[in-house]
Design a protein around this motif. Structure first.
Motif: not given
Lengths: 371, 93
Positions: A44-51, A110-114, A118-119, A128-132
């Motif tokens: 994720s660009p907004v949370d670098p630890n989230r891969i 991953p989204s640029l803001s959340d 992720i797509f 597909f998209r996940s929002t959770d």
């Protein structure tokens, strides 16, 4: 001091390569998910630890993994990718109708803001998209059902949605590319889509300038100029300056304009990189010489970059998602090969060194520039 | 007993044990997936519940892969004296 984390997906597992900002000494960790194909990993660009990682197997199907600590530990999340409604058919290789079947996720964006959004681009082609955080996935069916879907036909590698570009200036605009249907754009957050293949010419299809049916291998964009796109097509390197509405060829003096990867320098939006491959019948570099080509003018004029790359007896390929850049100064360029090497340049391509030489065949490379 | 890759995915070692009232392929796999949700979709299809193509089910030295998923499993399996084996096809590469 800043650092770099390189996420490498291979045929037999995932590897995480880390270095400080000098990019001279590298630590190689892995394999994670040993024995599985890792089509793609991206943070994720907004949370670098989230891969997120796409883990697949011919035996066991699709798994999506998520790390919340920068790749140290991983947990599987949701892997249920159900097409919306009646899936219908697309064309099979021989032109007959074939049911849409989920096979694997090729690309995770991953989204640029959340960090929880992720797509996923999947085979058979759909978005597909996940929002959770990857637990649940919903198709954005407007793409597959916009009208041309029943006419899409797989390329040799499968009918995969392999490229997802999110416009940093417009949260509703997104680009995707499918082999072998072509490129598409949405301006309304994925509700509706339009093919953006005007100007592409593909001699191997019945109508070389058809609206869909082009074998797009990869598309790249510089975040400061989201309306300018660079494409490596099956043959031809292309650019568009109007968000894909029209493309022009910029292959110029490339020794061959067949290839898979294309990427843009982090600080110079007209500096682009490709790795020419001999032909669609011979997926290796010309004359056994591994060469990255760089254009500082957005195409047309290209220069070979060879310092530190093997210039004899090299017959590897560089697959479509296997090149990435960091945003340090000077810009770092990274690419992985089917021979298991990951090459890095810390001077924008002027010189190269292998970070690691003997991994399984590399499917994807992504880079994080860490604070 | 699961293939090694699925044991790794589920973070378990050795055999899994599940309690079911009537032991069939369906009830056992339902219980396994409930206990280890990360295995959903890896042994059988999410929706159709069909066995994945490169997996086979064996028990008591018999191939049960083509049995109905609601056929009772052998008594030895139901009583926990023999395992239901999920076997991955042997293939190179």
């Amino acid at each position: 001091m800043s650092g770099v984390r390189v996420l490498v997906g291979t045929r037999k597992g995932a590897f995480v390569l880390t270095s400080d900002g000098k990019r001279e000494e590298w630590k190689v960790e892995g394999p994670h998910f040993a024995g599985w194909e890792i089509y793609h990993m991206k943070a994720s660009p907004v949370d670098p630890n989230r891969i997120y990682a796409s883990q697949t197997s011919g035996w066991f199907g699709q798994v999506v993994q998520r790390s919340d600590d920068g790749g140290k530990t991983w947990n599987p999340v949701g892997n249920k990718f159900d097409y919306e409604g009646d899936a219908g058919t697309h064309q099979w290789y021989d032109g007959t109708p074939h049911p849409w079947e989920f096979k694997r996720a090729w690309h995770l964006e991953p989204s640029l803001s959340d960090p929880d959004t992720i797509f996923a681009g999947v085979e058979d082609a759909a978005l597909f998209r996940s929002t959770d955080g990857g637990q649940n996935w919903q198709e954005l069916p407007g793409l597959r059902k916009h009208g041309s879907g029943p006419h899409w036909q797989p390329g040799a590698g499968g009918m995969c949605l392999h490229t997802i570009l999110l416009d940093p200036s417009d949260a509703k605009r997104m680009y995707i590319a499918i082999s072998a249907a072509g490129a598409f754009r949405t301006d309304d957050g994925g509700e509706t889509w339009k093919p953006i293949n005007q100007g592409l010419r593909s001699e191997f299809i019945p109508d070389p300038t058809a609206e869909v049916g082009h074998c797009v291998h990869h598309i790249a964009m510089h975040p400061s100029r989201p309306g300018t796109l660079f494409m490596q097509k099956h043959w031809d390197v292309m650019r568009s300056d109007n968000a894909g509405d029209h493309w022009t060829e910029v292959s110029g003096n490339l020794p061959t304009d067949f290839g898979f990867v294309i990427d843009v320098h982090a600080h110079e939006p007209e500096t682009i990189y490709v790795v020419p491959i001999k032909s669609d019948g011979e997926h290796f570099p010309l004359d056994g010489k591994l060469q990255v080509y760089r254009s500082r003018s957005g195409g047309h004029e290209w220069e070979p970059l060879t310092k530190g790359l093997p210039q004899e007896n090299c017959y590897v390929n560089v697959l479509r998602d296997a090149m990435a850049v960091d945003s340090l100064d000077k810009c770092g360029i990274y690419f992985g090969t089917t021979g298991g090497q990951v090459y890095a340049s810390s001077d924008a391509g002027d010189s190269w060194k292998p970070i690691v030489r003997d991994l399984p065949a590399v499917l994807s490379v992504e880079v994080q520039t860490l604070p | 007993m699961l293939p090694q890759h699925l044991r790794t995915l589920a973070k378990v070692t050795g055999e899994l044990t599940v309690e079911v009232s009537a032991a069939t392929q369906r009830s056992v796999l339902d219980a396994v997936e409930e206990q280890y949700p990360m295995l959903c979709g890896t042994i059988r299809d999410h929706a159709t519940k069909e066995r994945r193509a490169f997996l086979r089910f064996f028990a008591c030295q018999e191939d049960l892969s083509h049995e109905s998923i609601d056929t009772p499993l052998p008594q030895e399996v139901a009583e926990g004296r023999e395992p239901l084996l999920v076997i991955g096809a042997v293939a190179g590469g």
